[in-house]
Scaffold this motif. Structure first.
Motif, PDB file in Angstrom:
ATOM      1  N   LYS A   1       0.867  -1.175   0.000  1.00 34.98           N
ATOM      2  CA  LYS A   1       0.000   0.000   0.000  1.00 34.98           C
ATOM      3  C   LYS A   1       0.903   1.224   0.000  1.00 34.98           C
ATOM      4  CE  LYS A   1      -3.742   2.327   2.457  1.00 34.98           C
ATOM      5  NZ  LYS A   1      -4.666   2.301   3.618  1.00 34.98           N
ATOM      6  N   PHE A   2       0.899   1.918  -1.129  1.00 37.34           N
ATOM      7  CA  PHE A   2       1.786   3.062  -1.263  1.00 37.34           C
ATOM      8  C   PHE A   2       1.350   4.191  -0.335  1.00 37.34           C
ATOM      9  CE2 PHE A   2       2.494   0.871  -5.251  1.00 37.34           C
ATOM     10  CZ  PHE A   2       3.864   1.012  -5.434  1.00 37.34           C
ATOM     11  N   ASN A   3       2.323   4.996   0.006  1.00 40.96           N
ATOM     12  CA  ASN A   3       2.018   6.215   0.723  1.00 40.96           C
ATOM     13  C   ASN A   3       1.250   7.169  -0.184  1.00 40.96           C
ATOM     14  OD1 ASN A   3       3.476   5.175   2.862  1.00 40.96           O
ATOM     15  ND2 ASN A   3       5.375   6.257   2.304  1.00 40.96           N
ATOM     16  N   ALA A   4       0.551   8.125   0.396  1.00 39.02           N
ATOM     17  CA  ALA A   4      -0.216   9.078  -0.406  1.00 39.02           C
ATOM     18  C   ALA A   4       0.729   9.830  -1.347  1.00 39.02           C
ATOM     19  CB  ALA A   4      -0.940  10.055   0.496  1.00 39.02           C
ATOM     20  N   PRO A   5       0.391   9.864  -2.634  1.00 36.12           N
ATOM     21  CA  PRO A   5       1.264  10.584  -3.572  1.00 36.12           C
ATOM     22  C   PRO A   5       1.183  12.109  -3.359  1.00 36.12           C
ATOM     23  CG  PRO A   5      -0.695   9.814  -4.692  1.00 36.12           C
ATOM     24  CD  PRO A   5      -0.771   9.269  -3.305  1.00 36.12           C
ATOM     25  N   GLU A   6       1.997  12.826  -4.076  1.00 34.85           N
ATOM     26  CA  GLU A   6       2.067  14.276  -3.968  1.00 34.85           C
ATOM     27  C   GLU A   6       1.807  14.903  -5.336  1.00 34.85           C
ATOM     28  OE1 GLU A   6       5.859  15.233  -2.406  1.00 34.85           O
ATOM     29  OE2 GLU A   6       5.522  14.231  -0.469  1.00 34.85           O
TER      30      GLU A   6
ATOM     31  N   ILE B   1      -5.322  12.756  -6.023  1.00 30.93           N
ATOM     32  CA  ILE B   1      -4.959  11.526  -6.727  1.00 30.93           C
ATOM     33  C   ILE B   1      -4.602  10.450  -5.704  1.00 30.93           C
ATOM     34  CG2 ILE B   1      -4.116  12.734  -8.782  1.00 30.93           C
ATOM     35  CD1 ILE B   1      -1.275  12.257  -7.783  1.00 30.93           C
ATOM     36  N   ARG B   2      -4.700   9.170  -6.159  1.00 34.08           N
ATOM     37  CA  ARG B   2      -4.242   8.029  -5.391  1.00 34.08           C
ATOM     38  C   ARG B   2      -3.732   6.981  -6.371  1.00 34.08           C
ATOM     39  NH1 ARG B   2      -9.689   5.033  -3.035  1.00 34.08           N
ATOM     40  NH2 ARG B   2     -10.658   4.567  -5.054  1.00 34.08           N
ATOM     41  N   VAL B   3      -2.864   6.056  -5.890  1.00 33.28           N
ATOM     42  CA  VAL B   3      -2.188   5.110  -6.793  1.00 33.28           C
ATOM     43  C   VAL B   3      -2.180   3.716  -6.172  1.00 33.28           C
ATOM     44  CG1 VAL B   3      -0.696   6.875  -7.816  1.00 33.28           C
ATOM     45  CG2 VAL B   3       0.068   5.633  -5.782  1.00 33.28           C
ATOM     46  N   ARG B   4      -1.889   2.742  -7.036  1.00 37.08           N
ATOM     47  CA  ARG B   4      -1.681   1.363  -6.615  1.00 37.08           C
ATOM     48  C   ARG B   4      -0.950   0.624  -7.736  1.00 37.08           C
ATOM     49  NH1 ARG B   4      -7.469  -1.862  -6.990  1.00 37.08           N
ATOM     50  NH2 ARG B   4      -7.736  -1.720  -9.259  1.00 37.08           N
ATOM     51  N   TYR B   5      -0.389  -0.564  -7.355  1.00 43.62           N
ATOM     52  CA  TYR B   5       0.274  -1.408  -8.349  1.00 43.62           C
ATOM     53  C   TYR B   5      -0.583  -2.647  -8.572  1.00 43.62           C
ATOM     54  CZ  TYR B   5       3.750  -4.418 -10.550  1.00 43.62           C
ATOM     55  OH  TYR B   5       4.427  -5.267 -11.424  1.00 43.62           O
ATOM     56  N   LEU B   6      -1.071  -2.813  -9.795  1.00 41.85           N
ATOM     57  CA  LEU B   6      -1.941  -3.910 -10.173  1.00 41.85           C
ATOM     58  C   LEU B   6      -3.112  -4.031  -9.191  1.00 41.85           C
ATOM     59  CD1 LEU B   6       0.714  -6.526 -11.381  1.00 41.85           C
ATOM     60  CD2 LEU B   6      -0.589  -4.872 -12.731  1.00 41.85           C
TER      61      LEU B   6
ATOM     62  N   HIS C   1       5.012   1.538 -14.009  1.00 41.40           N
ATOM     63  CA  HIS C   1       3.721   2.179 -14.261  1.00 41.40           C
ATOM     64  C   HIS C   1       2.724   1.777 -13.159  1.00 41.40           C
ATOM     65  CE1 HIS C   1       5.209   3.079 -18.336  1.00 41.40           C
ATOM     66  NE2 HIS C   1       4.236   4.016 -18.326  1.00 41.40           N
ATOM     67  N   LEU C   2       2.078   2.756 -12.637  1.00 43.73           N
ATOM     68  CA  LEU C   2       1.109   2.526 -11.570  1.00 43.73           C
ATOM     69  C   LEU C   2      -0.279   2.958 -12.041  1.00 43.73           C
ATOM     70  CD1 LEU C   2       3.137   3.953  -8.541  1.00 43.73           C
ATOM     71  CD2 LEU C   2       3.040   1.593  -9.336  1.00 43.73           C
ATOM     72  N   ASP C   3      -1.281   2.248 -11.493  1.00 43.10           N
ATOM     73  CA  ASP C   3      -2.664   2.683 -11.726  1.00 43.10           C
ATOM     74  C   ASP C   3      -2.943   3.887 -10.825  1.00 43.10           C
ATOM     75  OD1 ASP C   3      -3.110   0.600 -13.505  1.00 43.10           O
ATOM     76  OD2 ASP C   3      -3.732  -0.760 -11.902  1.00 43.10           O
ATOM     77  N   MET C   4      -3.668   4.875 -11.371  1.00 41.10           N
ATOM     78  CA  MET C   4      -3.966   6.065 -10.583  1.00 41.10           C
ATOM     79  C   MET C   4      -5.392   6.550 -10.860  1.00 41.10           C
ATOM     80  SD  MET C   4      -1.669   8.946 -12.531  1.00 41.10           S
ATOM     81  CE  MET C   4      -1.957  10.084 -11.193  1.00 41.10           C
TER      82      MET C   4
ATOM     83  N   SER D   1      -2.954  -4.234  -5.881  1.00 40.25           N
ATOM     84  CA  SER D   1      -2.606  -3.864  -4.505  1.00 40.25           C
ATOM     85  C   SER D   1      -3.638  -2.885  -3.949  1.00 40.25           C
ATOM     86  CB  SER D   1      -1.209  -3.233  -4.476  1.00 40.25           C
ATOM     87  OG  SER D   1      -1.229  -1.971  -5.145  1.00 40.25           O
ATOM     88  N   PRO D   2      -3.672  -2.706  -2.640  1.00 41.74           N
ATOM     89  CA  PRO D   2      -4.621  -1.745  -2.064  1.00 41.74           C
ATOM     90  C   PRO D   2      -4.325  -0.320  -2.538  1.00 41.74           C
ATOM     91  CG  PRO D   2      -3.716  -3.184  -0.365  1.00 41.74           C
ATOM     92  CD  PRO D   2      -2.903  -3.417  -1.597  1.00 41.74           C
ATOM     93  N   TRP D   3      -5.409   0.491  -2.639  1.00 43.56           N
ATOM     94  CA  TRP D   3      -5.226   1.887  -3.026  1.00 43.56           C
ATOM     95  C   TRP D   3      -4.534   2.646  -1.897  1.00 43.56           C
ATOM     96  CZ3 TRP D   3      -5.733   3.745  -7.747  1.00 43.56           C
ATOM     97  CH2 TRP D   3      -6.599   3.120  -8.655  1.00 43.56           C
ATOM     98  N   SER D   4      -3.723   3.582  -2.303  1.00 44.15           N
ATOM     99  CA  SER D   4      -3.114   4.474  -1.323  1.00 44.15           C
ATOM    100  C   SER D   4      -4.162   5.482  -0.840  1.00 44.15           C
ATOM    101  CB  SER D   4      -1.924   5.211  -1.939  1.00 44.15           C
ATOM    102  OG  SER D   4      -2.388   6.138  -2.936  1.00 44.15           O
TER     103      SER D   4
END
Length: 827
Positions: free
Chosen positions: A210-215, A289-294, A243-246, A296-299
């Motif tokens: 779970k990525f940290n919140a993007p900026e 915005i928020r991101v995740r990889y495939l 590449h990440l989903d956003m 994975s849980p959304w940030s």
């Protein structure tokens, strides 16, 4: 039960100098058989040269068999099914009744370890990534320890990790997995009775992070209707270059278009620019915005950033609703114009103003309103031709919208309008069409009554075939006026207006009652209406509670439309507590208690009561006294004077005297009008009788008024038989004793029911049993032919002798005595 000695000291003993106990297994499965053997040593002091036997003093209910071989000193116990989690099988040597435990063995029962479940792993993506794997042991046997082992397989290497005892998770170090590559993980559980293995978890560790919140670094606008987002991951995770989903969430900052929130999905790398289009022109947006990889849980969402799109001139048309108010004055008429954006309208900016202009037949446009609101009031000249509405921003103007003008007419409204709450923020309006089929549309208008402005209104143009509409965006517990206008070809019909609430509750306050008049036995209260903001619903009723010092409580109910009440039946010089309760359909609230003391009855009030009573009694006494002192008037009213034929001469009676005490015919309670003939048949001669109607003369002359006892009522039969022949010529001076009354005029009116006024005399003249006249209210024949009127007959002309005339007087003894008295007086 046999007494045991030394158990506490030997409960954990496996062997002793006297004996040793051995079992087939120290740990067994639940329900499996268990065998335990006790070996008695030869040098045991408890058995040397003594008689003894061996017991197995286990207190649980066990199905077991015992075998013994005293020669070899072997004693055995066999338990067919062992179900205790743990048990101590002890061997005791008994002499007589005294037993001593000499050895024992502990047996544990259990099951193989349960299969671990819910194995998951989560990557903690920091500067030193660690993979946390955890599982659920399901069920563990405390008596039998279970050991767990975590196995990982990267495809090239396999690793085993043993967590601490009692722990069901493990942090896999960085060398135990590979990022962006599949990893296989499973857990194995082992105990003394067996082993079990969990399901395999196979996944890329990056899919668990779970990525940290993007900026958001920067947001800008370079094209109409588009915003560009420059973003990156947090500093700890900025090394990830995949590449990440956003998701980009854009929310308009204008209050009227908050429902136009937009979420856009993109794929991007950290540090790249992402552009989002199809936005409103000139609109300020809040970006996140928020991101995740495939998978994975959304940030978490990033911190919001605000930016504005490029502006353009307004486009599209506006929906309008014009109301002409009152009658023209000084060639002008007041008008109210409301408008709202259509589905095609685009303001293309945050701040839009509106211009309302009038166009005359031979003049240029004249601006009458320039406002940022969506309503306007102005005066319209009688000779205007068109009204235009234009939207304006800093870039340009929209195309003018021509306002449809409909005059308000007296045409019929809709038959009914019903309002039903749908939710706390909406109501359902239902109506029926007018009888007239010329309706082209409906205008549904609603106004908030609680904000202090009765000018601002919302509206909706409804198709003529529609009969219901849901009005949304309302506030609970607030009043609204909802009006429905039918629209005709030649104008707008009369509105049907209803006040409605989406939801009601008890009022916020109750009015304070005030005293208008305080009397010894009553108190008049009045109060002001609750402000609309405090009502929270439609006031349905008021209830007044009042009680005295003895707590005798009384209640008075008042309609919701009334603002006053009179409390009656109070006691003078008493203190009363008064409480006013206000109710709506959904609740009630009590007001403040007020106290009032009723005054005592003073001398002035006593005078006001006594004086009218005395005056009334005095007037009554004077009236009664006057009536009794004026005997003549009282006599005429109560008991009229009646002549006594036995003590008077009939010739001395005058007409005035005989009729003096007879009440007027107006007092005769007969439903038909009574006519009194101006003469009496008894006072006329036979010749005069013949001068009338020929038919009457014929009857009189021919003697057709003969006596017929069948045509007369039985009540008059006696007097009719005694009736004699009357010579009118010989009694010209006589006065009629009774008067014949006709119901109608004698000649000119048709025959009608006859009324007969009998004499006021109470003396019998013609008979002792029956009076000669009809009884009061006797039913008389309504149509009487002349031949039937046989009360009178002609006097026979051939009675000339005095004896024959005397025989006639025999039939009338009282008249005969009067005649004799009259002769004596003359002599």
């Amino acid at each position: 039960m046999k007494a045991l000695s030394g158990r506490s000291a030997l409960c954990d003993v496996r062997s002793s100098p006297c004996a040793e106990v051995r079992s087939s297994s120290a740990v067994v499965l639940f329900g499996s058989p268990v065998t335990a053997t006790c070996y008695i040593k030869e040098d045991c002091p408890l058995t040397k040269d003594q008689d003894f036997h061996v017991e197995w003093p286990y207190q649980a209910n066990l199905n077991y068999n015992k075998t013994a071989n005293p020669n070899t000193g072997v004693y055995e116990i066999i338990i067919s099914k062992f179900f205790s989690r743990t048990a101590m099988l002890e061997c005791a040597i008994c002499r007589n009744e005294d037993c001593s435990v000499v050895a024992g063995v502990e047996i544990k029962a259990g099951a193989p370890p349960a299969t671990p479940e819910n194995l998951t792993c989560l990557l903690n993506l920091t500067s030193q990534p660690l993979l946390l794997c955890k599982w659920d042991p399901v069920q563990e046997t405390s008596s039998i320890p279970t050991n767990y082992t975590l196995h990982t397989d990267t495809g090239t290497e396999k690793f085993e990790y043993v967590p601490a005892t009692g722990k069901h998770f493990f942090w896999v170090p960085r060398d135990g997995f590979i990022l962006f590559s599949k990893l296989q993980v499973h857990v194995e559980a082992v105990n003394a009775l067996g082993r079990s293995t969990s399901e395999y978890w196979v996944k890329d560790p990056m899919e668990t992070v779970k990525f940290n919140a993007p900026e958001i670094q920067k947001v800008g606008a370079r094209r109409f209707g588009c915003l560009q987002q420059n973003w990156s991951l947090s500093k700890e995770q900025s090394w990830v270059m995949k590449h990440l989903d956003m998701e980009i969430r854009l929310k308009p900052m204008h209050g009227q278009v908050v429902d136009r929130q937009q979420v856009t999905s993109k794929k991007s790398k950290s540090g790249y620019i992402v552009e989002v289009c199809d936005l409103l022109h000139g609109m300020m947006y809040q970006s996140e915005i928020r991101v995740r990889y495939l998978s994975s849980p959304w940030s978490e969402w990033s911190r919001p950033t605000v930016a504005t799109t490029l502006m353009k001139a307004p486009t599209g048309r506006l929906v309008t609703w014009l109301k002409l108010m009152g009658q023209p004055a000084k060639n002008q008429r007041k008008a109210e114009l409301f408008w709202k954006p259509s589905s095609q309208f685009r303001a293309n900016s945050m701040n839009v103003s509106y211009i309302v202009s009038l166009a005359g037949p031979h003049s240029r446009k004249k601006t009458v309103c320039d406002t940022y609101q969506q309503h306007c009031s102005f005066l319209i000249p009688v000779d205007f031709s068109r009204i235009y509405l234009t939207a304006v921003n800093t870039v340009g103007n929209s195309n003018p919208t021509e306002v449809a003008v409909y005059k308000h007419t007296e045409r019929e409204p809709v038959p009914y309008l019903k309002i039903r709450p749908e939710s706390e923020e909406s109501v359902l309006t239902e109506w029926s069409s007018p009888v007239s089929s010329a309706v082209t549309a409906y205008v549904l208008e609603w106004k908030a009554l609680h904000n202090g402005s009765s000018i601002k209104a919302s509206f909706e143009i409804v198709n003529k075939n529609q009969s219901s509409l849901v009005v949304a965006g309302l506030e609970p517990y607030k009043p609204y006026n909802i009006s429905l206008y039918p629209k005709y070809n030649n104008g707008i019909g009369q509105p049907f207006t209803v006040m409605a609430y989406t939801k009601q509750k008890a009022p916020s306050e109750s009015p304070m009652p005030q005293f208008r008049e305080i009397r010894p036995s009553s108190v008049e209260l009045f109060w002001e209406e609750i402000p609309l903001q405090q009502r929270n619903g439609i006031i349905t009723a008021y209830r007044v509670f009042y009680w005295d010092e003895k707590n005798n409580v009384r209640v008075t109910d008042v309609e919701g439309t009334e603002k006053r009440v009179i409390l009656k039946g109070l006691h003078p010089s008493s203190i009363y507590n008064i409480l006013l309760m206000t109710s709506t359909t959904s609740g009630s609230i009590n007001g403040t208690i007020v106290i009032v003391k009723t005054p005592s009855i003073d001398a002035f009030e006593i005078v006001l009561i006594v004086i009218p009573a005395c005056v009334g009694l005095t007037l009554l006494f004077l009236g009664v006294f006057t009536c009794f002192t004026n005997n003549h008037c009282l006599k005429k009213c109560l008991w009229p004077m009646i002549p006594d034929p036995a003590n008077s001469s009939i010739k001395k009676w005058t007409t005035a005297d005989s009729l003096e005490d007879i009440p007027s015919f107006k007092e005769v309670k007969d439903p038909s009008l009574v006519y009194l003939s101006h003469f009496s048949l008894l006072s006329l001669s036979e010749k005069e009788l013949w001068k009338g109607n020929p038919s009457t003369s014929e009857y009189l002359h021919c003697g057709k008024w003969a006596y017929d006892d069948k045509s007369i009522n039985d009540d008059h039969s006696d007097s009719s038989r005694d009736s004699g022949i009357y010579n009118s010529g010989s009694q010209s001076e006589s006065v009629p004793y009774a008067t014949v009354v006709f119901a109608n005029s004698y000649r000119t009116q048709p025959a009608a029911p006859r009324a007969y006024l009998r004499s006021e005399s109470t003396q019998p003249l013609l008979g002792e049993e029956e009076p000669p006249s009809p009884r009061p209210f006797e039913q008389m024949s309504t149509q009487v032919e002349l031949s039937e009127a046989d009360h009178f007959s002609t006097f026979p002309e051939d009675l000339g002798s005095k004896e024959e005339r005397g025989s006639l007087w025999e039939d009338f003894p009282m008249l005969k005595s009067l005649e004799i008295k009259n002769i004596n007086d003359q002599a």
